[in-house]
Design a protein around this motif. Sequence first.
Motif, PDB file in Angstrom:
ATOM      1  N   GLU A  27       0.818  -1.201   0.000  1.00 42.15           N
ATOM      2  CA  GLU A  27       0.000   0.000   0.000  1.00 42.15           C
ATOM      3  C   GLU A  27       0.859   1.260   0.000  1.00 42.15           C
ATOM      4  OE1 GLU A  27      -4.154  -1.168   2.135  1.00 42.15           O
ATOM      5  OE2 GLU A  27      -2.418  -0.996   3.433  1.00 42.15           O
ATOM      6  N   LEU A  28       2.069   1.174   0.545  1.00 43.12           N
ATOM      7  CA  LEU A  28       2.923   2.342   0.625  1.00 43.12           C
ATOM      8  C   LEU A  28       3.727   2.565  -0.644  1.00 43.12           C
ATOM      9  CD1 LEU A  28       4.242   2.061   4.280  1.00 43.12           C
ATOM     10  CD2 LEU A  28       2.489   3.579   3.396  1.00 43.12           C
ATOM     11  N   GLN A  29       3.790   1.557  -1.499  1.00 44.53           N
ATOM     12  CA  GLN A  29       4.539   1.697  -2.728  1.00 44.53           C
ATOM     13  C   GLN A  29       3.808   2.608  -3.701  1.00 44.53           C
ATOM     14  OE1 GLN A  29       5.067  -2.306  -4.081  1.00 44.53           O
ATOM     15  NE2 GLN A  29       6.886  -2.663  -2.824  1.00 44.53           N
ATOM     16  N   ALA A  30       4.580   3.392  -4.462  1.00 43.91           N
ATOM     17  CA  ALA A  30       3.976   4.261  -5.472  1.00 43.91           C
ATOM     18  C   ALA A  30       3.354   3.399  -6.561  1.00 43.91           C
ATOM     19  CB  ALA A  30       5.026   5.186  -6.058  1.00 43.91           C
ATOM     20  N   PRO A  31       2.201   3.784  -7.079  1.00 40.23           N
ATOM     21  CA  PRO A  31       1.553   2.979  -8.126  1.00 40.23           C
ATOM     22  C   PRO A  31       2.339   3.044  -9.423  1.00 40.23           C
ATOM     23  CG  PRO A  31       0.399   5.051  -7.830  1.00 40.23           C
ATOM     24  CD  PRO A  31       1.427   4.982  -6.739  1.00 40.23           C
ATOM     25  N   SER A  32       2.175   2.013 -10.237  1.00 41.36           N
ATOM     26  CA  SER A  32       2.795   2.010 -11.557  1.00 41.36           C
ATOM     27  C   SER A  32       2.088   3.019 -12.447  1.00 41.36           C
ATOM     28  CB  SER A  32       2.696   0.610 -12.174  1.00 41.36           C
ATOM     29  OG  SER A  32       1.334   0.271 -12.409  1.00 41.36           O
ATOM     30  N   PHE A  33       2.681   3.264 -13.611  1.00 43.46           N
ATOM     31  CA  PHE A  33       2.070   4.228 -14.530  1.00 43.46           C
ATOM     32  C   PHE A  33       0.684   3.765 -14.953  1.00 43.46           C
ATOM     33  CE2 PHE A  33       1.215   5.692 -18.886  1.00 43.46           C
ATOM     34  CZ  PHE A  33       1.253   7.060 -18.680  1.00 43.46           C
ATOM     35  N   ALA A  34       0.538   2.450 -15.212  1.00 41.41           N
ATOM     36  CA  ALA A  34      -0.777   1.930 -15.626  1.00 41.41           C
ATOM     37  C   ALA A  34      -1.809   2.111 -14.525  1.00 41.41           C
ATOM     38  CB  ALA A  34      -0.653   0.456 -16.011  1.00 41.41           C
TER      39      ALA A  34
END
Length: 543
Positions: A98-105
């Motif tokens: 949940e803390l990770q930045a989302p991918s571009f998609a």
Amino acid sequence: MDSAIALRQPSSISSSKLFQTTKFLNSQLLKFQTSPFSFERLKPKPRCLPINVSRRSSLLRIRLRHGSTDEDGRSPLNHSVKASSNDAHFSAFTEKKELQAPSFAEFITSERVKVAAMLALALALCNADRVVMSVAIVPLSLSHGWTKSFAGIVQSSFLWGYLVSPIAGGTLVDYYGGRIVMAWGVALWSLATFLTPWAAETSLWALLAMRAMVGVAEGVALPCMNNMVARWFPPTERARAVGIAMAGFQFGSAIGLTLSPILMSKSGIFGPFVIFGLSGFLWVLVWLSATSSTPDQNNQISKYELDYIMNKRQTSFLVDNKTKATKVIPPFRRLLSKMPTWSLIVANSMHSWGFFVILSWMPVYFNFVFHVDLRHAAWFSAVPWSVMAVMGYLAGLWSDMLIRGGTSITLTRKIMQSIGFFGPGVALVGLTTAKSPVIASAWLTLAVGLKSFSHSGFLVNLQEIAPQYSGVLHGLSNTAGTFAAIVGTVGAGFFVELVGSFQGFLLLTSLMYFVAAIFYNLFSTGERVNFDEPGKCLFMFIL
């Protein structure tokens, strides 16, 4: 008093310790079940993480609405909870995923980007309704015998209304939120645009009044955009969000400048006004049915995206929760007592001066200097705005990357704003040397493209120095910018009539860009400013 339940791994503790812990947990559960946060299904479970829950913004409430289990198949009610009845601040510690930045998609298909896309469409309509008069002014001037100076006054009528609404609109946005105020704004300016043909056939004063009404309604557009971006996007994504929204703003210029001559040739001078006005009514219906004021009120958003947004923007969420408590009359004197406020005012004034001079006069410039017909003049003027839309998003992407890489927010904003002002200043000097419309369009494209870096400079900076007053700060700076735009738009017409040359006015604008860039770099900051204490600055002695 706060009540707390903390669950831990049982693997590393003794049996007696486990018995004492279990006994303590059972007693705390009994207390918790009689509290306002009791849940019948709440039981101690291993491998849990503490989560803060406020009365007003609860992660458990979010999870309950979106499903009864999390990624591991466990009920969210089984997570350990810390409940605080006097906690107006939301914070959470969640799994690494949940803390990770989302991918571009994931980012581009998220609900928050849908909100940004709707804002982009609104700003596209906003600018299309502005620039249609920049094209229509040529045939209207010929049919009515208007001079260039009087044509400048007619074009500036939009700015008369735009001058009075940003401060009041920004205050309304801070109090009621951007969603409702934006809907009213688009509806009103679309109605005024739709009625413009009737006004033009009635009298000159009716035409000026309709264009002024368009300005009044559009004065809330950018404060609403800033408010919605602050609510929906964490700080590390806001420059990109503004880039997406402002891309629509620039594409609106390109669409208005390219479609207006075509529509006029097919349906008369007033065809674009009717079509753009009806498009605005359609946008309002979609906006109200497909968006919400805050992420936790949205029925389509995923649990993952909600967790990510709320974990990354605790301070912004605190501002959202206190929106209704904000005073209706903002502390204007304290706001104006700080030099960072004046850096924003100066930056917005110069940005608006350059923007409206280029927007209003470039079709006339190509027609007057290079004798290009109206349709081709509109095309030459539209290309730079398309480039600005793309460059604005790239600038926002670069800005967010700098901040994530460890560059301070203050330095990042100053870098963006320096490119956004020094770049156009140099390019306008080059424009004065152009000998053909193609070369002139290339210099103009460079000027407008580099100008888009300002969106990741002062425009995002408004949210950072005072999130609780971002709407009224935008209104203050927009009012100053609108006054500068009126002077620039009207002054350009008189300057050309007196001197007989556009080049001199472009050189003056270039010099102003350099001065504004220096001022912003000296006095701006990316840190939050304390407006509860009055400050001292040179301008306050004048006030």
